[in-house]
Design a protein around this motif. Structure first.
Motif, short mmCIF file in Angstrom:
data_model
loop_
_atom_site.label_atom_id
_atom_site.label_comp_id
_atom_site.label_asym_id
_atom_site.label_seq_id
_atom_site.Cartn_x
_atom_site.Cartn_y
_atom_site.Cartn_z
N THR A 188 0.83 -1.20 0.00
CA THR A 188 0.00 0.00 0.00
C THR A 188 0.86 1.26 0.00
N GLY A 189 0.35 2.28 -0.61
CA GLY A 189 1.04 3.55 -0.62
C GLY A 189 0.59 4.43 0.54
N LYS A 218 7.90 -3.13 -0.35
CA LYS A 218 9.03 -2.37 0.12
C LYS A 218 8.90 -2.04 1.59
N GLY A 219 7.69 -1.94 2.04
CA GLY A 219 7.48 -1.76 3.47
C GLY A 219 7.88 -0.42 4.04
N GLY A 220 8.32 0.51 3.17
CA GLY A 220 8.67 1.85 3.65
C GLY A 220 7.48 2.55 4.26
N ILE A 221 6.30 2.07 3.89
CA ILE A 221 5.08 2.68 4.40
C ILE A 221 5.01 2.58 5.91
N VAL A 222 5.65 1.54 6.47
CA VAL A 222 5.60 1.38 7.91
C VAL A 222 6.32 2.55 8.59
N ASP A 263 0.85 8.93 -4.60
CA ASP A 263 1.48 7.64 -4.93
C ASP A 263 1.80 7.45 -6.41
N VAL A 264 1.86 8.53 -7.15
CA VAL A 264 2.32 8.38 -8.53
C VAL A 264 3.80 8.02 -8.45
N ASN A 265 4.22 7.11 -9.30
CA ASN A 265 5.59 6.64 -9.24
C ASN A 265 6.60 7.76 -9.45
N TYR A 266 7.66 7.71 -8.65
CA TYR A 266 8.68 8.76 -8.66
C TYR A 266 9.21 9.05 -10.06
N LYS A 267 9.51 8.01 -10.80
CA LYS A 267 10.08 8.21 -12.13
C LYS A 267 9.06 8.81 -13.08
N VAL A 268 7.82 8.34 -12.94
CA VAL A 268 6.75 8.88 -13.78
C VAL A 268 6.59 10.37 -13.48
N THR A 289 -2.36 0.96 -4.02
CA THR A 289 -0.98 0.50 -4.16
C THR A 289 0.00 1.67 -4.20
N GLY A 290 1.15 1.46 -3.61
CA GLY A 290 2.16 2.50 -3.56
C GLY A 290 3.10 2.49 -4.75
N GLN A 291 4.33 2.87 -4.51
CA GLN A 291 5.33 3.03 -5.55
C GLN A 291 5.61 1.74 -6.34
N ASP A 292 5.32 0.60 -5.70
CA ASP A 292 5.64 -0.68 -6.33
C ASP A 292 4.70 -1.02 -7.50
N ALA A 293 3.60 -0.31 -7.61
CA ALA A 293 2.61 -0.60 -8.64
C ALA A 293 3.27 -0.73 -10.01
N VAL A 294 4.23 0.13 -10.26
CA VAL A 294 4.91 0.16 -11.54
C VAL A 294 5.66 -1.14 -11.81
#
Lengths: 311, 456
Positions: free
Chosen positions: A233-234, A263-267, B44-49, B226-231
């Motif tokens: 999750t973001g 990545k778990g950075g969310i924690v 949460d838009v990807n950093y590179k995007v 979903t966070g940054q990993d979505a990409v």
């Protein structure tokens, strides 16, 4: 106790390569600490879901310390970051509230699809391994076949289960489970609940009601309210933690799906905003894939220490 | 969530200093771009995007004329919004229909994304189009996943093909397609087990399933939170399977849903549907513009801005500014403002277009506001021109006449005059402090319990 670091490192492999492998690269190729250096640090942290706010705060602290201590070498910055993350996450482990008169009542909550039912299965197994008797309450009466899913886990873990029909009142299930646990002298009751988005007011009221019902039945209950967060999750996880915290008395976090991908950075972001300890992490789909969260080992794993051999 | 203030608001802050400048310089733009960047990252838009996207924005924003657009903040938001909508695919895209039925759709994704629920929702969607869908329970790993789909099928009174949990998923899809051909189902929807994109064995299994079924659509189901990993997830699935589209789930919460932009930007696959709730009818087509507003956290402000721009006469606006400056703003102008507002839309309509939750509290007594508006109009229209231009001449007998003429009471007339006086004062303050800060205006008005949101 066997060190969890290697397994954690394995689980966090992606995090390490993604987050701190990159940090290592940056430090190796940076001759000096300048704006560009900080910008890249920011990129690395945000890419790991640490979040804009927490990253900014973290880097402000780092800058300050770098200035104060006149740090010149990029390599030393790594230690400062590590120390700051450690501070955010708190120290060591946070034990489950198991001491006291049984039954101990645990309530498990979270948004849809984070892995509540799976985590409960693993948690039941974890407690069984410690010699506790466990009873599960099939409180997800909403989602199709959620009851069957929990039943399967109860079989695997060797735990008892109390269930009603699909569509039944979840609070009534919790009530019956707690009553049954009392008469059967069960050590721990774990109550499953339906996934709910934290913004749905009526559904959040329902989960508050479950808490009130068990409060009345057993003194001090619920002894743990575990909020499950999906490690992929973001930034929404912060909202989840905050709003679930308003509806029920969340005592601990479980970070699920931390195996390989997440990545778990969310924690770090969540802990930066809320003072609730992480108690467990989920690192796979097998029944044994639940680990006590140890912040020091987590930070080590995050930075890839003691893990260079397993790469 | 109220936690984020809207991008427009932030940009207005950033542009505060720009008053009196002719053209946006590179430095001005940099500041704005910083805010845009943060908004995207928070979503949460990807950093590179984000990095790439920001480059484009910078290029377009530099050199924009500030004066031409009375509000540079809105101008920049407009550019951002246009670019983002474009990036998310412009128009909405539809599902493929096979020349020779059945059309096979496979749903794939991580654990907990919502594949099983989405499969049922899709089946319902096809039935409503008059097609004959067959659901296929091919998740043999998660306990009770097969029962879950069966139970959803029962609710919808739609058939579910299953071979239990002991059969290879590849064989299940094979059996399902055969069954569909034999029994005349024209839409096969395959629910697959959630899996990590880095699990090569399971990814290989999906590939074989896809080839066996000759799937026409392979849709990645993505949790909007979903966070940054979505990409990375989308990239891996796309590389292995060749995705044809994306379904975004759990958008009924408060997530900004930046994953949408990331996934589209990286894979190029269009987002075909969005999941808006747990109910089986909660599946909607995807509209890029709406997603843009959501990611930027600004409701449908753009529509509002466009409407306002088309309705408000620029010359009149200039004239009004002059009047405010010279303290000549009178009841006539006040009436005109009200009427202009009405031409943009009803108050409720306007508020609907504002960023959702953040504004909620402020406008609780909205209905009253609307009624007041009509009343106010009636009162002013019952005045003579002279009275409108010089409200100071209104004495007791004049007020009585106006009240009876407008079907109101003298108290109402008094209240209006008081509000007008406040408004006039407020506008002068606004004019002397900053020109573009509507955010500030609404705050001040709230403090003074002022009921008419005015145009600047």
């Amino acid at each position: 106790m066997v060190s969890l670091v290697p397994r954690l490192v394995e689980g966090l492999a992606k995090t390490r390569k993604g987050l701190l492998g990159k940090m290592g690269d940056l430090i190796n190729r940076s001759g000096k600490i300048d704006e560009e250096f900080y910008e890249e640090l920011e990129e690395i942290l945000i890419s790991a879901d640490v979040g804009v706010k927490t990253t900014t705060e973290l880097l402000e602290n780092v800058r300050e310390e770098v200035l104060k201590k006149r740090v010149k070498e990029p390599a030393k910055v790594l230690d400062i970051i590590k120390k700051n993350i450690q501070e955010i996450l708190g120290e060591g482990t946070s034990a489950l509230n198991l001491e006291g008169v049984p039954p101990r009542v645990f309530l498990v909550v979270g948004v849809n699809g984070v892995g509540k039912t799976t985590t409960i299965g693993k948690l039941a197994y974890f407690l069984k391994q410690k010699g506790k008797t466990v009873l599960l309450a099939a409180g997800d009466t909403f989602r199709a076949a959620a009851i069957e899913q929990l039943e399967e886990w109860s079989r695997r873990a060797g735990a008892q289960i109390i269930k009603h029909q699909e569509g039944a009142d979840a609070a009534a299930v919790a009530f019956d489970a707690v009553r049954a646990a009392k008469s059967r002298m069960i050590d721990v009751v774990i109550i499953d609940t339906a996934g709910r988005l934290q913004t749905k007011k009526n559904l959040m009221a329902e989960v508050s009601k479950i808490q009130r019902v068990v409060e009345k039945e057993v003194q001090g209950a619920p002894h743990e309210v575990l909020l499950i967060l999906d490690a992929t999750t973001g930034q929404n996880a912060v909202s989840q933690a905050r709003l679930f915290g308003e509806a029920v008395n969340v005592t601990g976090l479980v970070l699920s799906k931390l195996d390989g991908t997440a990545k778990g950075g969310i924690v770090i972001a969540v802990r930066g905003e809320l003072n609730v300890p992480v108690k467990f992490i989920g690192i796979g789909e097998q029944i044994g894939d639940l680990r006590v969260f140890n912040s020091e080992e987590f930070v080590k794993a995050l930075f890839g220490e003691e893990g260079s051999g397993s790469r | 969530m109220a936690a984020f203030s809207s991008l427009t608001e932030k940009l207005q802050q950033a542009f505060k200093k720009l008053r009196g400048k002719g053209i946006l310089s590179e430095k001005d733009v940099s500041e704005a771009v910083r805010e845009v960047r943060l908004a995207l990252l928070e979503a949460d838009v990807n950093y590179k995007v984000v990095k790439e996207f920001i480059g484009k924005i910078r290029e377009r924003a530099v050199g924009q004329e500030v004066m031409k657009s009375l509000t540079p903040a809105q101008q920049v938001v407009k550019i951002v919004s246009e670019e983002m909508t474009e990036l998310m695919g412009g128009a909405k895209s539809s599902l493929v229909v096979a020349d020779k039925p059945p059309t096979v759709i496979m749903l794939v994704g991580l654990q907990g994304a919502g594949k099983t629920t989405t499969a049922a929702k899709l089946a319902r969607y096809f039935r409503n189009l008059g097609r004959r869908p067959l659901l296929v329970a091919a998740d043999v790993y998660r306990p009770a996943a097969v029962q879950q789909l069966q139970s959803l099928g029962e609710k919808l009174k739609l058939p579910v093909f299953s071979m239990g949990e002991k059969v290879e998923p590849v064989n299940i899809v094979q059996g399902a397609v055969k069954r569909a051909q034999k029994e005349g189902y024209d839409q096969v929807i395959v629910d697959t087990a959630g899996r990590l994109h880095i699990n090569e064995q399971l990814m290989e299994e999906l590939k074989r399933m896809k080839e066996t079924a000759e799937a026409h659509e392979t849709l990645l189901v993505v949790d909007a939170m979903t966070g940054q990993d979505a990409v990375k997830v989308a990239e891996a699935f796309h590389e292995k399977l060749g995705l044809t589209g994306v379904i975004l789930t759990k958008l009924d919460g408060d997530t900004r849903g930046g994953a949408a932009l990331s996934v589209k930007a990286v894979t190029g696959c269009p987002i075909k549907f969005i999941g808006m709730g747990e109910k089986l009818e909660a599946l909607e087509p995807f509209y890029p513009e709406r997603m843009t507003s959501r990611i930027l956290g600004m409701g449908d402000v753009l529509t509002l801005i466009e409407k306002a721009q088309s309705q408000v006469d620029k010359d009149k606006a200039k004239d009004l500014e002059r009047k405010i400056r010279e303290n000549q703003f009178n009841l006539e102008d006040f009436l005109e403002q009200l009427q202009q507002m009405k031409s943009v839309g009803s108050l409720e309509n306007i508020l609907e277009m504002l960023p959702g939750n953040a504004m909620g509290k402020q406008f609780k007594n909205l209905k009253i506001g609307e009624k007041d508006l009509i009343k106010t109009e009636a009162i002013i229209q019952s005045m003579t021109i002279q009275e409108r231009n010089n409200p100071e001449i209104l004495n007791g007998s004049r007020k009585k006449r106006i009240a009876s003429g407008s079907g109101t009471r003298v108290q109402d007339v008094n209240r209006l005059l008081k509000q007008f006086a406040q408004a006039r004062q407020l506008m002068r303050q606004m004019e002397s402090s900053s020109r573009g800060a509507t955010g500030k205006l609404s705050k001040k008005m709230k403090n003074k319990r002022f009921h008419f949101p005015l145009f600047r």
